[in-house]
Motif scaffolding. Structure first.
Motif, PDB file in Angstrom:
ATOM      1  N   TYR A 152       0.839  -1.191   0.000  1.00  8.62           N
ATOM      2  CA  TYR A 152       0.000   0.000   0.000  1.00  8.62           C
ATOM      3  C   TYR A 152       0.884   1.256   0.000  1.00  8.62           C
ATOM      4  O   TYR A 152       1.968   1.278   0.602  1.00  8.62           O
ATOM      5  CB  TYR A 152      -0.906   0.043   1.225  1.00  8.62           C
ATOM      6  CG  TYR A 152      -2.075  -0.905   1.171  1.00  8.62           C
ATOM      7  CD1 TYR A 152      -2.976  -0.872   0.104  1.00  8.62           C
ATOM      8  CD2 TYR A 152      -2.309  -1.823   2.197  1.00  8.62           C
ATOM      9  CE1 TYR A 152      -4.064  -1.727   0.054  1.00  8.62           C
ATOM     10  CE2 TYR A 152      -3.395  -2.685   2.154  1.00  8.62           C
ATOM     11  CZ  TYR A 152      -4.264  -2.638   1.074  1.00  8.62           C
ATOM     12  OH  TYR A 152      -5.338  -3.484   1.032  1.00  8.62           O
ATOM     13  N   THR A 153       0.418   2.305  -0.662  1.00  4.12           N
ATOM     14  CA  THR A 153       1.150   3.573  -0.674  1.00  4.12           C
ATOM     15  C   THR A 153       0.926   4.327   0.625  1.00  4.12           C
ATOM     16  O   THR A 153      -0.041   4.078   1.356  1.00  4.12           O
ATOM     17  CB  THR A 153       0.682   4.461  -1.852  1.00  4.12           C
ATOM     18  OG1 THR A 153      -0.697   4.807  -1.635  1.00  4.12           O
ATOM     19  CG2 THR A 153       0.815   3.744  -3.183  1.00  4.12           C
ATOM     20  N   ASN A 161       0.002   7.315   0.706  1.00  2.91           N
ATOM     21  CA  ASN A 161      -1.210   8.081   0.456  1.00  2.91           C
ATOM     22  C   ASN A 161      -2.460   7.264   0.784  1.00  2.91           C
ATOM     23  O   ASN A 161      -3.453   7.795   1.273  1.00  2.91           O
ATOM     24  CB  ASN A 161      -1.254   8.535  -1.007  1.00  2.91           C
ATOM     25  CG  ASN A 161      -2.294   9.617  -1.244  1.00  2.91           C
ATOM     26  OD1 ASN A 161      -2.412  10.548  -0.443  1.00  2.91           O
ATOM     27  ND2 ASN A 161      -3.042   9.504  -2.323  1.00  2.91           N
ATOM     28  N   TYR A 162      -2.398   5.942   0.518  1.00  2.95           N
ATOM     29  CA  TYR A 162      -3.537   5.070   0.840  1.00  2.95           C
ATOM     30  C   TYR A 162      -3.811   5.108   2.347  1.00  2.95           C
ATOM     31  O   TYR A 162      -4.950   5.221   2.781  1.00  2.95           O
ATOM     32  CB  TYR A 162      -3.254   3.640   0.397  1.00  2.95           C
ATOM     33  CG  TYR A 162      -4.192   2.635   1.013  1.00  2.95           C
ATOM     34  CD1 TYR A 162      -5.479   2.441   0.522  1.00  2.95           C
ATOM     35  CD2 TYR A 162      -3.811   1.871   2.131  1.00  2.95           C
ATOM     36  CE1 TYR A 162      -6.355   1.538   1.100  1.00  2.95           C
ATOM     37  CE2 TYR A 162      -4.674   0.972   2.721  1.00  2.95           C
ATOM     38  CZ  TYR A 162      -5.940   0.797   2.204  1.00  2.95           C
ATOM     39  OH  TYR A 162      -6.803  -0.084   2.791  1.00  2.95           O
ATOM     40  N   ASN A 209     -10.599   3.642  -2.400  1.00  2.00           N
ATOM     41  CA  ASN A 209      -9.361   4.368  -2.721  1.00  2.00           C
ATOM     42  C   ASN A 209      -8.130   3.481  -2.605  1.00  2.00           C
ATOM     43  O   ASN A 209      -7.149   3.824  -1.931  1.00  2.00           O
ATOM     44  CB  ASN A 209      -9.200   5.591  -1.802  1.00  2.00           C
ATOM     45  CG  ASN A 209     -10.312   6.601  -1.990  1.00  2.00           C
ATOM     46  OD1 ASN A 209     -10.667   6.924  -3.111  1.00  2.00           O
ATOM     47  ND2 ASN A 209     -10.871   7.083  -0.883  1.00  2.00           N
ATOM     48  N   GLU A 240      -4.727   1.943  -3.349  1.00  6.98           N
ATOM     49  CA  GLU A 240      -3.496   2.340  -4.030  1.00  6.98           C
ATOM     50  C   GLU A 240      -2.363   1.430  -3.593  1.00  6.98           C
ATOM     51  O   GLU A 240      -2.174   1.201  -2.388  1.00  6.98           O
ATOM     52  CB  GLU A 240      -3.118   3.788  -3.684  1.00  6.98           C
ATOM     53  CG  GLU A 240      -4.040   4.840  -4.237  1.00  6.98           C
ATOM     54  CD  GLU A 240      -3.533   6.247  -3.955  1.00  6.98           C
ATOM     55  OE1 GLU A 240      -2.464   6.377  -3.311  1.00  6.98           O
ATOM     56  OE2 GLU A 240      -4.193   7.204  -4.367  1.00  6.98           O
ATOM     57  N   ARG A 275       1.942   0.292  -4.537  1.00  2.90           N
ATOM     58  CA  ARG A 275       3.178   0.660  -5.231  1.00  2.90           C
ATOM     59  C   ARG A 275       4.036  -0.584  -5.409  1.00  2.90           C
ATOM     60  O   ARG A 275       4.297  -1.313  -4.454  1.00  2.90           O
ATOM     61  CB  ARG A 275       3.953   1.719  -4.432  1.00  2.90           C
ATOM     62  CG  ARG A 275       5.206   2.249  -5.135  1.00  2.90           C
ATOM     63  CD  ARG A 275       5.937   3.258  -4.267  1.00  2.90           C
ATOM     64  NE  ARG A 275       6.557   2.614  -3.123  1.00  2.90           N
ATOM     65  CZ  ARG A 275       7.764   2.055  -3.139  1.00  2.90           C
ATOM     66  NH1 ARG A 275       8.480   2.021  -4.246  1.00  2.90           N
ATOM     67  NH2 ARG A 275       8.260   1.493  -2.049  1.00  2.90           N
ATOM     68  N   ASP A 304      -5.400   1.729  -8.001  1.00  4.66           N
ATOM     69  CA  ASP A 304      -4.369   2.539  -8.642  1.00  4.66           C
ATOM     70  C   ASP A 304      -3.014   1.899  -8.358  1.00  4.66           C
ATOM     71  O   ASP A 304      -2.653   1.694  -7.184  1.00  4.66           O
ATOM     72  CB  ASP A 304      -4.384   3.970  -8.099  1.00  4.66           C
ATOM     73  CG  ASP A 304      -5.628   4.730  -8.543  1.00  4.66           C
ATOM     74  OD1 ASP A 304      -6.202   4.378  -9.592  1.00  4.66           O
ATOM     75  OD2 ASP A 304      -6.027   5.675  -7.832  1.00  4.66           O
ATOM     76  N   TYR A 356       1.109   2.063  -8.828  1.00 10.05           N
ATOM     77  CA  TYR A 356       2.220   2.970  -9.092  1.00 10.05           C
ATOM     78  C   TYR A 356       3.510   2.171  -9.230  1.00 10.05           C
ATOM     79  O   TYR A 356       3.738   1.205  -8.506  1.00 10.05           O
ATOM     80  CB  TYR A 356       2.353   3.995  -7.964  1.00 10.05           C
ATOM     81  CG  TYR A 356       1.209   4.977  -7.918  1.00 10.05           C
ATOM     82  CD1 TYR A 356       1.287   6.208  -8.549  1.00 10.05           C
ATOM     83  CD2 TYR A 356       0.025   4.648  -7.248  1.00 10.05           C
ATOM     84  CE1 TYR A 356       0.219   7.106  -8.520  1.00 10.05           C
ATOM     85  CE2 TYR A 356      -1.047   5.541  -7.217  1.00 10.05           C
ATOM     86  CZ  TYR A 356      -0.938   6.759  -7.852  1.00 10.05           C
ATOM     87  OH  TYR A 356      -1.994   7.629  -7.825  1.00 10.05           O
ATOM     88  N   LYS A 381       1.789   6.601 -11.925  1.00  6.44           N
ATOM     89  CA  LYS A 381       0.695   5.647 -12.023  1.00  6.44           C
ATOM     90  C   LYS A 381       0.752   4.939 -13.365  1.00  6.44           C
ATOM     91  O   LYS A 381       0.979   5.567 -14.402  1.00  6.44           O
ATOM     92  CB  LYS A 381      -0.640   6.380 -11.869  1.00  6.44           C
ATOM     93  CG  LYS A 381      -1.858   5.469 -11.905  1.00  6.44           C
ATOM     94  CD  LYS A 381      -3.128   6.287 -11.767  1.00  6.44           C
ATOM     95  CE  LYS A 381      -4.354   5.419 -11.982  1.00  6.44           C
ATOM     96  NZ  LYS A 381      -5.608   6.207 -11.927  1.00  6.44           N
TER      97      LYS A 381
END
Length: 264
Positions: free
Chosen positions: A18-19, A21-22, A49, A51, A53, A98, A100, A107
């Motif tokens: 997970y990022t 931002n998540y 949401n 996300e 990486r 999303d 990345y 992205k």
């Protein structure tokens, strides 16, 4: 004619986390908690949401059709989603993810999805398809006693029983003073915890639903099973990031529940 089933394993050549931002905008709503409490999906699910990486390490940073990640249950490309939609899946939901890439943190220009399903609280009828007598499933207590599992109710009772014990211990040990006072009672309760013994072979009874193209077995296996037809379609479309094996084959250095599957 009955289908054959294979174990689907997601490779770690495309691994992600997970990022940051998540975690910053992680929703208060817990889908897992709702399913656990209600045994169904809610009518409306807030935007999760999601996300992730891809890792920096060269051996883990490919962009495959299947990505190994904390996404529950599978993180898949749009290509895989389009294939899956033509097969008999358990009740499920698709959520946008999303993805990345490392270093540049850009992205990816491709659509990915979380394929979410649940075989413990929603699709738990799989437990009714097991022949418990042939499978010889036993519960072991912390005190060293054994209980024979006779049917699905015995299976479903295990987490309920353990949760009850945990709640009782929690009440007896809310403060250091209470823990000291109730030490003997807490110790006695700790012996009442149950766990399933390792199950090397699972037998299914005649109610097994051979229309399923994907399923899991809660409690007794960590594996994802897919039908021969779905396996062939994934192979025909050159889907990346997965391998297949026969149920029961040793796959890991550490033991992960992976019983042989039989049908009576």
């Amino acid at each position: 004619m009955n289908k054959e089933y294979y174990v689907l394993t997601v490779e770690d050549t495309s691994s992600a986390e997970y990022t940051k931002n998540y975690w910053k905008k992680s929703p208060e709503f817990s889908l897992l908690m709702y399913i656990r409490e209600n045994g169904a999906y809610p009518e409306q699910i807030p935007d999760l949401n999601l996300e992730i990486r891809i890792y920096d390490d060269v051996e883990f940073n490919r962009l495959n059709d299947f990505i190994l990640s904390p996404i529950d249950k599978l993180c898949i490309s749009e290509k895989v989603k389009n294939i899956m939609e033509h097969y008999c899946l358990p009740e499920h939901r698709f959520f946008n993810v999303d993805v990345y890439m490392p270093k540049k943190r850009n992205k990816v220009d491709a659509n990915y999805y979380a394929l979410h399903y649940d075989f413990t609280y929603i699709q738990n009828d799989i437990l009714g398809m097991i022949d418990y007598e042939k499978s010889n499933i036993r519960i072991k207590t912390n005190a060293g006693e054994y209980l024979l599992v006779r049917d699905r109710k015995d299976v479903e009772n295990l987490p309920i029983h353990n949760r009850t014990i945990s709640e009782m211990i929690s009440k007896l040990s809310q403060t250091a003073k209470l823990r000291e006072k109730n030490q003997k009672q807490i110790s006695a309760l700790s012996e009442e915890y149950w766990e399933f013994e390792r199950v090397d072979k699972i037998y299914f009874n005649r109610s097994f639903d051979f229309s399923m193209d994907l399923f899991q077995i809660p409690y007794f296996s960590w594996m994802i099973y897919i039908s021969d037809k779905l396996k062939e379609e994934l192979e025909r479309n050159c889907i990346t990031g997965i391998t297949f094996s026969i149920p029961g084959n040793k796959q890991y250095l550490v033991h992960r529940p992976n019983p042989i599957l039989e049908w009576v």
